[in-house]
Design an enzyme around this catalytic site. Structure first.
Site, PDB file in Angstrom:
ATOM      1  N   HIS A 427     -48.915 112.290  43.382  1.00 49.18           N
ATOM      2  CA  HIS A 427     -48.416 113.350  42.509  1.00 49.18           C
ATOM      3  C   HIS A 427     -46.885 113.466  42.539  1.00 49.18           C
ATOM      4  O   HIS A 427     -46.305 114.184  41.734  1.00 49.18           O
ATOM      5  CB  HIS A 427     -49.048 114.691  42.891  1.00 49.18           C
ATOM      6  CG  HIS A 427     -49.314 115.577  41.716  1.00 49.18           C
ATOM      7  ND1 HIS A 427     -48.572 115.529  40.554  1.00 49.18           N
ATOM      8  CD2 HIS A 427     -50.244 116.550  41.511  1.00 49.18           C
ATOM      9  CE1 HIS A 427     -49.018 116.420  39.695  1.00 49.18           C
ATOM     10  NE2 HIS A 427     -50.042 117.065  40.248  1.00 49.18           N
ATOM     11  N   ARG A 428     -46.231 112.775  43.453  1.00 51.40           N
ATOM     12  CA  ARG A 428     -44.768 112.739  43.423  1.00 51.40           C
ATOM     13  C   ARG A 428     -44.283 111.900  42.237  1.00 51.40           C
ATOM     14  O   ARG A 428     -43.215 112.148  41.680  1.00 51.40           O
ATOM     15  CB  ARG A 428     -44.212 112.123  44.713  1.00 51.40           C
ATOM     16  CG  ARG A 428     -44.508 112.884  45.985  1.00 51.40           C
ATOM     17  CD  ARG A 428     -44.028 112.112  47.190  1.00 51.40           C
ATOM     18  NE  ARG A 428     -44.676 110.806  47.293  1.00 51.40           N
ATOM     19  CZ  ARG A 428     -44.374 109.886  48.219  1.00 51.40           C
ATOM     20  NH1 ARG A 428     -43.425 110.142  49.118  1.00 51.40           N
ATOM     21  NH2 ARG A 428     -45.010 108.739  48.258  1.00 51.40           N
TER      22      ARG A 428
END
Length: 456
Positions: A427-428
């Site tokens: 999700h980064r």
């Protein structure tokens, strides 16, 4: 009469920065004559089984390690008796990681370059300068032979050991100052630490015995109540990589169940097509191609988070990793530049990749450099899962089993072939919208392969 000399070959770093390998088997014995680059041993690194070629032409003088032994990089594993005939022998060097035992009084020329064992480290440059240890010995006693090293460490001294051994001791809760080293000069080895642990356990007792919970008698004829397997090789590397990935990259997993009847029909037609005769076609083949097409419109899933430079690296190529279950554990070899392959070429590459992985012959280079991966859990009858990212990658797709199930088609109930897709992403790097669009595109292709025409 031709003069001979002894050359030692030290275990090389096999190009992946690994600190140790296990000797699986020797292909030669003491007294055997070997040629340059002849395979002399099979070793298992933390990633793969690798064949070691001989860096010398000569006779095997000694094998320093037995099969099943875990050896640290840089430790001698075999000695050769070779003709002292200079570079023409092909063995006047050490393969980039071994050290030759030169006759007394000789000193390497500053310009001499030792031949490199291809792929096993840098070429050694001799500067003619003695090492720090050699200089200290010379200053202490210019004429006398060096005294043998003390077999044990003194009070207040730091126990002599290597970083991997110190880590093992920390993991096992062993105080190295209480361990006697059996290695050269009192060096504490892995075996010393493990033997110390066994001695303590046999003397003090297991935690269960200490707690009084081990009073159940063993039943004769039923064998051991426990089986312990050392954590090493591929299993050890996989465990470390998964822990690193799980606690470094914030994982998000999404699921989509799709009607793949059209894909299965396409697969059946391709198998009957003369152009694909002799090719192994499976749902994985079509799904892999679909992933490659879906990435064109969703390139963020083919990227890497570079913590050191604080940059997002987006790849303009796809090295497609395929998770493979092998007798030695899970490996994820990858197909280089998979996005450039036709369906037939991709089929061939998948077949070769899986066959090589199951045989334990995958090279270290094929296990590194992946950009996105697929795990086919459907072959085990599993519908969906939450796959953990391969370290350094932004996404992984899990393919579930293809099953017949009731499905609504044109407002009517029908029996269709369906598959569940699971997508985990970092999700980064990947926002929810980007991950969802990729998964939707992948599902659209597998539901209706003709959708590819709208994406290329």
């Amino acid at each position: 009469m031709t003069a001979t000399m002894i050359k030692e070959f030290k275990l090389p770093d096999l190009g992946e920065g690994l600190t140790e390998s296990e000797i699986l088997s020797w292909k030669v014995a003491v007294g055997d004559t070997v040629t340059l680059n002849q395979v002399i041993a099979e070793v298992e690194t933390a990633k793969a089984v690798v064949e070691l070629p001989s860096p010398f032409a000569g006779t095997v003088a000694a094998l320093h390690e037995q099969p099943g032994t875990v050896v640290e990089v840089g430790k001698p594993i075999v000695s050769f008796e070779v003709d002292d005939a200079g570079p023409s022998n092909g063995g006047s060097g050490n393969g980039g990681s071994g050290t030759a035992t030169e006759p007394a009084g000789t000193e390497a020329s500053p310009t001499k370059r030792e031949p490199n064992l291809v792929g096993y480290g840098a070429v050694v440059e001799h500067t003619g300068r003695p090492t720090r240890r050699a200089r200290g010995a010379a200053q202490a006693s210019p004429t006398a032979s060096p005294a043998p090293a003390a077999p044990a460490t003194g009070v207040g001294e730091r126990p002599r050991s290597t970083p991997p051994v110190r880590k093992l001791a920390r993991d096992l809760g062993v105080d190295l100052s209480a361990v006697s080293g059996t290695g050269p000069g009192g060096l504490i080895t892995r075996d010393d630490v493990q033997a110390f642990t066994s001695d303590v356990t046999s003397t003090v007792g297991t935690p269960e015995e200490i707690a009084g919970n081990a009073a159940i008698p063993a039943h004769a004829g039923q064998g051991e109540r426990e089986t312990r397997t050392p954590i090493k090789g591929v299993r050890k590397f996989t465990a470390a990589a998964m822990v690193q990935s799980a606690f470094t990259a914030p994982h998000v997993t999404e699921f989509l169940t799709v009607d793949v009847t059209a894909t299965m029909d396409l697969l059946a037609r391709l198998k009957g097509n003369r152009a694909f005769e002799g090719y192994k076609l499976t749902p994985l083949t079509i799904a892999a191609k679909a992933v490659l097409v879906a990435l064109r419109n969703n390139p963020t899933l083919n990227s890497r988070w570079d913590e050191a430079s604080q940059e997002i690296v987006q790849f303009n190529y796809v090295n497609l990793g395929i998770a493979a279950a092998t007798p030695r554990g899970l490996t994820v070899p990858n197909i280089k530049d998979a996005d450039r392959l036709t369906l037939r070429e991709l089929s061939t590459a998948l077949t070769e990749l899986t066959d090589t992985a199951r045989a334990g012959k995958t090279s270290p280079s094929d296990l590194s450099g992946g950009t996105i991966s697929i795990t086919n859990i459907g072959v085990f009858g599993i519908d969906a899962g939450t796959p953990i990212l391969n370290p350094g990658e932004a996404a992984i797709v899990a393919l579930g089993a293809v099953r017949k199930a009731p499905w609504v088609v044109n407002d009517e109930l029908a029996v269709r072939q369906v598959m569940s897709l699971s997508l985990s992403f970092d999700h980064r790097l990947v926002d929810g919208e980007q991950g969802s669009r990729f998964l939707a595109d992948l599902g659209a292709i597998l539901s209706d392969p003709a959708m590819v025409m709208t994406m290329i």
